[in-house]
Design a protein around this motif. Structure first.
Motif, PDB file in Angstrom:
ATOM      1  N   SER A 294     -14.222   0.761  -0.968  1.00 18.44           N
ATOM      2  CA  SER A 294     -13.880   0.890  -2.379  1.00 18.44           C
ATOM      3  C   SER A 294     -12.428   1.346  -2.516  1.00 18.44           C
ATOM      4  CB  SER A 294     -14.800   1.906  -3.049  1.00 18.44           C
ATOM      5  OG  SER A 294     -14.558   3.205  -2.511  1.00 18.44           O
ATOM      6  N   THR A 295     -11.929   1.260  -3.739  1.00 17.39           N
ATOM      7  CA  THR A 295     -10.576   1.752  -4.001  1.00 17.39           C
ATOM      8  C   THR A 295     -10.486   3.236  -3.690  1.00 17.39           C
ATOM      9  OG1 THR A 295     -10.273   0.089  -5.729  1.00 17.39           O
ATOM     10  CG2 THR A 295      -8.765   1.970  -5.752  1.00 17.39           C
ATOM     11  N   ALA A 296     -11.545   3.975  -3.997  1.00 10.97           N
ATOM     12  CA  ALA A 296     -11.559   5.411  -3.698  1.00 10.97           C
ATOM     13  C   ALA A 296     -11.465   5.657  -2.194  1.00 10.97           C
ATOM     14  CB  ALA A 296     -12.833   6.047  -4.261  1.00 10.97           C
ATOM     15  N   ASN A 297     -12.163   4.840  -1.414  1.00  4.04           N
ATOM     16  CA  ASN A 297     -12.074   4.959   0.046  1.00  4.04           C
ATOM     17  C   ASN A 297     -10.633   4.776   0.522  1.00  4.04           C
ATOM     18  OD1 ASN A 297     -15.197   3.165   0.457  1.00  4.04           O
ATOM     19  ND2 ASN A 297     -14.841   5.378   0.481  1.00  4.04           N
ATOM     20  N   ARG A 298      -9.961   3.816  -0.068  1.00  7.70           N
ATOM     21  CA  ARG A 298      -8.591   3.495   0.353  1.00  7.70           C
ATOM     22  C   ARG A 298      -7.619   4.605  -0.045  1.00  7.70           C
ATOM     23  NH1 ARG A 298      -8.370  -2.912   0.519  1.00  7.70           N
ATOM     24  NH2 ARG A 298     -10.592  -3.339   0.506  1.00  7.70           N
ATOM     25  N   TYR A 299      -7.778   5.149  -1.261  1.00  4.20           N
ATOM     26  CA  TYR A 299      -6.946   6.285  -1.662  1.00  4.20           C
ATOM     27  C   TYR A 299      -7.158   7.461  -0.707  1.00  4.20           C
ATOM     28  CZ  TYR A 299      -5.590   4.332  -6.229  1.00  4.20           C
ATOM     29  OH  TYR A 299      -5.045   3.569  -7.235  1.00  4.20           O
ATOM     30  N   ASP A 309      -1.303  12.110  -2.432  1.00  3.59           N
ATOM     31  CA  ASP A 309      -2.331  11.619  -3.339  1.00  3.59           C
ATOM     32  C   ASP A 309      -1.673  10.642  -4.314  1.00  3.59           C
ATOM     33  OD1 ASP A 309      -4.376  11.140  -5.095  1.00  3.59           O
ATOM     34  OD2 ASP A 309      -4.836  13.249  -5.498  1.00  3.59           O
ATOM     35  N   ILE A 310      -2.047   9.357  -4.237  1.00  5.47           N
ATOM     36  CA  ILE A 310      -1.435   8.347  -5.114  1.00  5.47           C
ATOM     37  C   ILE A 310      -2.449   7.807  -6.121  1.00  5.47           C
ATOM     38  CG2 ILE A 310       0.304   7.692  -3.398  1.00  5.47           C
ATOM     39  CD1 ILE A 310      -1.419   5.229  -2.733  1.00  5.47           C
ATOM     40  N   GLY A 311      -3.593   8.493  -6.254  1.00  2.29           N
ATOM     41  CA  GLY A 311      -4.652   8.011  -7.128  1.00  2.29           C
ATOM     42  C   GLY A 311      -4.270   7.951  -8.595  1.00  2.29           C
ATOM     43  N   HIS A 312      -3.253   8.713  -9.003  1.00  5.31           N
ATOM     44  CA  HIS A 312      -2.855   8.741 -10.413  1.00  5.31           C
ATOM     45  C   HIS A 312      -1.833   7.676 -10.753  1.00  5.31           C
ATOM     46  CE1 HIS A 312       0.179  10.939  -8.170  1.00  5.31           C
ATOM     47  NE2 HIS A 312       1.011  10.774  -9.186  1.00  5.31           N
ATOM     48  N   LYS A 352      -0.705  -1.156  -4.773  1.00  3.61           N
ATOM     49  CA  LYS A 352      -1.649  -2.215  -4.418  1.00  3.61           C
ATOM     50  C   LYS A 352      -1.412  -2.707  -2.999  1.00  3.61           C
ATOM     51  CE  LYS A 352      -3.294  -6.779  -5.892  1.00  3.61           C
ATOM     52  NZ  LYS A 352      -3.138  -7.869  -6.901  1.00  3.61           N
ATOM     53  N   ASP A 353      -0.140  -2.941  -2.639  1.00  2.00           N
ATOM     54  CA  ASP A 353       0.176  -3.420  -1.293  1.00  2.00           C
ATOM     55  C   ASP A 353      -0.172  -2.368  -0.233  1.00  2.00           C
ATOM     56  OD1 ASP A 353       1.072  -5.832  -2.246  1.00  2.00           O
ATOM     57  OD2 ASP A 353       3.189  -5.248  -2.285  1.00  2.00           O
ATOM     58  N   LEU A 355      -2.474  -0.073  -0.365  1.00  2.00           N
ATOM     59  CA  LEU A 355      -3.931   0.048  -0.225  1.00  2.00           C
ATOM     60  C   LEU A 355      -4.540  -1.115   0.562  1.00  2.00           C
ATOM     61  CD1 LEU A 355      -5.029   1.312  -3.756  1.00  2.00           C
ATOM     62  CD2 LEU A 355      -4.654   2.648  -1.678  1.00  2.00           C
ATOM     63  N   SER A 356      -3.805  -2.216   0.699  1.00  2.00           N
ATOM     64  CA  SER A 356      -4.320  -3.369   1.439  1.00  2.00           C
ATOM     65  C   SER A 356      -3.858  -3.402   2.886  1.00  2.00           C
ATOM     66  CB  SER A 356      -3.892  -4.675   0.749  1.00  2.00           C
ATOM     67  OG  SER A 356      -2.493  -4.863   0.852  1.00  2.00           O
ATOM     68  N   ARG A 357      -3.009  -2.438   3.289  1.00  2.00           N
ATOM     69  CA  ARG A 357      -2.478  -2.432   4.648  1.00  2.00           C
ATOM     70  C   ARG A 357      -3.595  -2.243   5.685  1.00  2.00           C
ATOM     71  NH1 ARG A 357       2.190  -4.297   6.291  1.00  2.00           N
ATOM     72  NH2 ARG A 357       2.063  -2.843   8.034  1.00  2.00           N
ATOM     73  N   PRO A 358      -3.458  -2.864   6.865  1.00  2.00           N
ATOM     74  CA  PRO A 358      -4.492  -2.710   7.900  1.00  2.00           C
ATOM     75  C   PRO A 358      -4.663  -1.262   8.347  1.00  2.00           C
ATOM     76  CG  PRO A 358      -2.544  -3.855   8.763  1.00  2.00           C
ATOM     77  CD  PRO A 358      -2.412  -3.806   7.280  1.00  2.00           C
ATOM     78  N   GLU A 359      -3.593  -0.462   8.301  1.00  2.00           N
ATOM     79  CA  GLU A 359      -3.720   0.950   8.687  1.00  2.00           C
ATOM     80  C   GLU A 359      -4.648   1.704   7.740  1.00  2.00           C
ATOM     81  OE1 GLU A 359      -0.971  -0.700   8.005  1.00  2.00           O
ATOM     82  OE2 GLU A 359       0.732  -0.108   9.255  1.00  2.00           O
ATOM     83  N   VAL A 360      -4.752   1.201   6.502  1.00  2.00           N
ATOM     84  CA  VAL A 360      -5.562   1.864   5.481  1.00  2.00           C
ATOM     85  C   VAL A 360      -6.979   1.302   5.452  1.00  2.00           C
ATOM     86  CG1 VAL A 360      -5.802   2.280   2.994  1.00  2.00           C
ATOM     87  CG2 VAL A 360      -3.543   2.404   4.077  1.00  2.00           C
ATOM     88  N   VAL A 361      -7.120  -0.027   5.451  1.00  2.00           N
ATOM     89  CA  VAL A 361      -8.455  -0.624   5.326  1.00  2.00           C
ATOM     90  C   VAL A 361      -9.233  -0.602   6.634  1.00  2.00           C
ATOM     91  CG1 VAL A 361      -7.720  -2.133   3.460  1.00  2.00           C
ATOM     92  CG2 VAL A 361      -7.680  -2.992   5.797  1.00  2.00           C
ATOM     93  N   GLY A 362      -8.557  -0.415   7.724  1.00  2.00           N
ATOM     94  CA  GLY A 362      -9.283  -0.382   8.994  1.00  2.00           C
ATOM     95  C   GLY A 362      -8.484   0.334  10.041  1.00  2.00           C
ATOM     96  N   SER A 363      -7.747  -0.413  10.843  1.00  2.00           N
ATOM     97  CA  SER A 363      -6.924   0.161  11.879  1.00  2.00           C
ATOM     98  C   SER A 363      -5.501  -0.314  11.662  1.00  2.00           C
ATOM     99  CB  SER A 363      -7.421  -0.310  13.250  1.00  2.00           C
ATOM    100  OG  SER A 363      -7.241  -1.706  13.356  1.00  2.00           O
ATOM    101  N   ALA A 364      -4.626   0.056  12.578  1.00  2.00           N
ATOM    102  CA  ALA A 364      -3.238  -0.377  12.459  1.00  2.00           C
ATOM    103  C   ALA A 364      -2.962  -1.606  13.302  1.00  2.00           C
ATOM    104  CB  ALA A 364      -2.313   0.764  12.878  1.00  2.00           C
ATOM    105  N   TYR A 365      -4.010  -2.310  13.688  1.00  2.00           N
ATOM    106  CA  TYR A 365      -3.811  -3.426  14.612  1.00  2.00           C
ATOM    107  C   TYR A 365      -3.327  -4.687  13.903  1.00  2.00           C
ATOM    108  CZ  TYR A 365      -6.209  -0.308  17.776  1.00  2.00           C
ATOM    109  OH  TYR A 365      -6.541   0.781  18.525  1.00  2.00           O
ATOM    110  N   TRP A 366      -2.714  -5.522  14.670  1.00  2.00           N
ATOM    111  CA  TRP A 366      -2.273  -6.849  14.264  1.00  2.00           C
ATOM    112  C   TRP A 366      -3.499  -7.662  13.835  1.00  2.00           C
ATOM    113  CZ3 TRP A 366      -0.980 -10.515  18.877  1.00  2.00           C
ATOM    114  CH2 TRP A 366      -0.572 -11.775  18.416  1.00  2.00           C
ATOM    115  N   VAL A 367      -3.462  -8.216  12.652  1.00  2.00           N
ATOM    116  CA  VAL A 367      -4.596  -8.961  12.118  1.00  2.00           C
ATOM    117  C   VAL A 367      -4.232 -10.447  12.047  1.00  2.00           C
ATOM    118  CG1 VAL A 367      -6.185  -9.254  10.188  1.00  2.00           C
ATOM    119  CG2 VAL A 367      -5.354  -6.968  10.775  1.00  2.00           C
TER     120      VAL A 367
END
Length: 438
Positions: A294-299, A309-312, A352-353, A355-367
């Motif tokens: 979720s967006t909350a997970n990513r924040y 904290d960038i939620g605001h 937005k960008d 929150l979509s980074r691989p370091e944020v949504v999962g790992s920092a690996y090359w996707v």
């Protein structure tokens, strides 16, 4: 005539293809997660493809916050698992993971040397300092990154002393004289240091293939210093080609300052791949694997990595360098923090960008998301640009994606001359082109 440089390729046995809801697929085989049979099938497929090694990461904790919806870090002990695979394979290397923060070096030296004998010289060691799990070993808090790497450096020194304490040439096994070993060649190490006191010698002789290849995963400043001094290869988190080039050039420079040849250290980024017969199919696999976040997970992930904290902020707001706090030990990974800080300083991404980074949504690996042809093109580009010496394949999305990797991508790499078609050596050191002295 110089031999053409080829890729080193390993396969991660960690079930990265079960992320998100992927484990719910009928063909996910999630029920086999704690059985050696499934991992053996993967290792045999990797051996058939002539990969250099299979690699098993490990963790010494269970994330109970996610266990209702994902296996998390739960898995068999990596060394025991690879020992079971060793007896059923003949060529492929077997790299296990052990923590220098929570284990005694004598036990680890013995386990690793045992795996090396059981596999006839195909064992390797992924040395980690761990980023969590302290609560499972004492009431003391997690040591700082600097302290963990200082301990790891001494740990590595003790391990190699122990491997040398009972050299292979001390084994005589002379039935005519009744002499089993040359006692004069077997010596105590009498090590006393800041973290360890170990008498030795080890009760396992060294294998004739020499010391085990050493893999290291950290890319923080402490991790780079450590890797440049002792590692044969680095399991790298490089989400883009620029970070891969920077890391490889930096490690090669540092290795030279330690009196090593730059080619003695290999940069092997994790390649988290989602392969499909079409690009649309591959994109669907990637989206499904991360839909549970979720967006909350990513924040929350951004806050745990960077301490902000960038939620605001609105999605189109830019994150700038002046918003970053002074560098401190992150709650998660120093490597991930450094990558995101560099991104913010250089590119000022939108919320937005970020929150979509691989370091944020999962790992920092090359996707890599696309067809086998797309993956071939991207790997070739990275290799020719000097961003890698090979990669560790992290299967994503589904077992079908993994089949495309084995059946299409690896043969394409071999046909292009970037990878072997047959094994030419018998040990992991030989696969990786490492010259080891006994």
């Amino acid at each position: 005539m110089a031999t053409k440089r080829q890729l080193c390729i390993g396969l991660s046995l960690t079930a990265t293809w079960l992320k998100g809801k992927s484990w719910c697929h009928e063909d996910s085989h999630v029920e086999k997660l704690y059985s050696s049979d499934f991992y053996l099938e993967l290792a045999l497929r990797a051996e058939q493809a002539k990969l250099d090694f299979v690699f098993k990461a490990d963790a010494l904790l269970l994330n109970t916050e996610v266990i209702e919806h994902t296996p998390g870090f739960s898995s068999p002990d990596s060394t025991i698992l690879l020992a079971s695979i060793a007896r059923e394979t003949k060529h492929i290397g077997l790299i296990t993971t052990t923590s220098t923060t929570f284990n005694p070096p004598y036990v680890v030296a013995r386990q690793l040397q045992s795996l090396n004998w059981i596999s006839n010289g195909r064992a390797g060691w992924n040395m980690v300092t761990s980023i969590g799990g302290a609560e499972n070993f004492s009431d003391a808090p997690m040591p700082s990154s600097e302290e963990r790497y200082a301990k790891a450096l001494e740990f590595s020194d003790v391990i190699h002393k122990l491997w040398q304490s009972y050299p292979y040439d001390a084994l005589l096994v002379d039935r005519s004289t009744g002499q089993y070993a040359d006692r004069e060649k077997i010596r105590a190490i009498d090590h006393t240091g800041e973290y360890f006191s170990v008498k030795g010698p080890l009760n396992m002789p060294a294998h004739p293939s020499g010391p085990l290849p050493l893999l290291q995963a950290g890319a923080s400043e402490s991790g780079r210093r450590f890797a440049a001094s002792v590692a044969d290869a680095v399991f790298a988190a490089t989400p883009d080609i620029a970070s891969g080039i920077e890391l490889r050039e930096d490690l090669r420079r540092r290795a030279s300052r330690h009196g090593r040849h730059p080619d003695e250290i290999r940069v092997l980024p994790g390649m988290y791949f989602f392969l499909g017969k079409t690009r649309d199919e591959a994109r669907e696999l990637h989206q499904e694997a991360h839909a549970h976040l979720s967006t909350a997970n990513r924040y929350s992930a951004v806050k745990s990595i960077l301490g902000i904290d960038i939620g605001h902020l609105p999605f189109d707001a830019c994150i700038t360098a002046d918003m970053l706090p002074d560098p401190v030990e992150p709650l998660r990974s120093q490597t991930h923090a450094n990558l995101l800080r560099r991104l913010i300083v250089n590119e000022q991404p939108s919320v937005k960008d970020l929150l979509s980074r691989p370091e944020v949504v999962g790992s920092a690996y090359w996707v890599v998301v696309g067809t086998a042809e797309d993956a071939l093109s991207e790997i070739t580009t990275w290799f020719e640009a000097g961003a890698l010496d090979g990669f560790i394949a992290l299967p994503g999305g589904s077992l079908k994606s993994m089949s495309i990797f084995f059946d299409e991508l690896v043969p394409m790499l071999a046909e292009k001359g970037l990878f072997r078609k047959e094994y030419t050596g018998a040990t992991l050191s030989e696969h990786l082109g490492i010259k080891k002295s006994l």
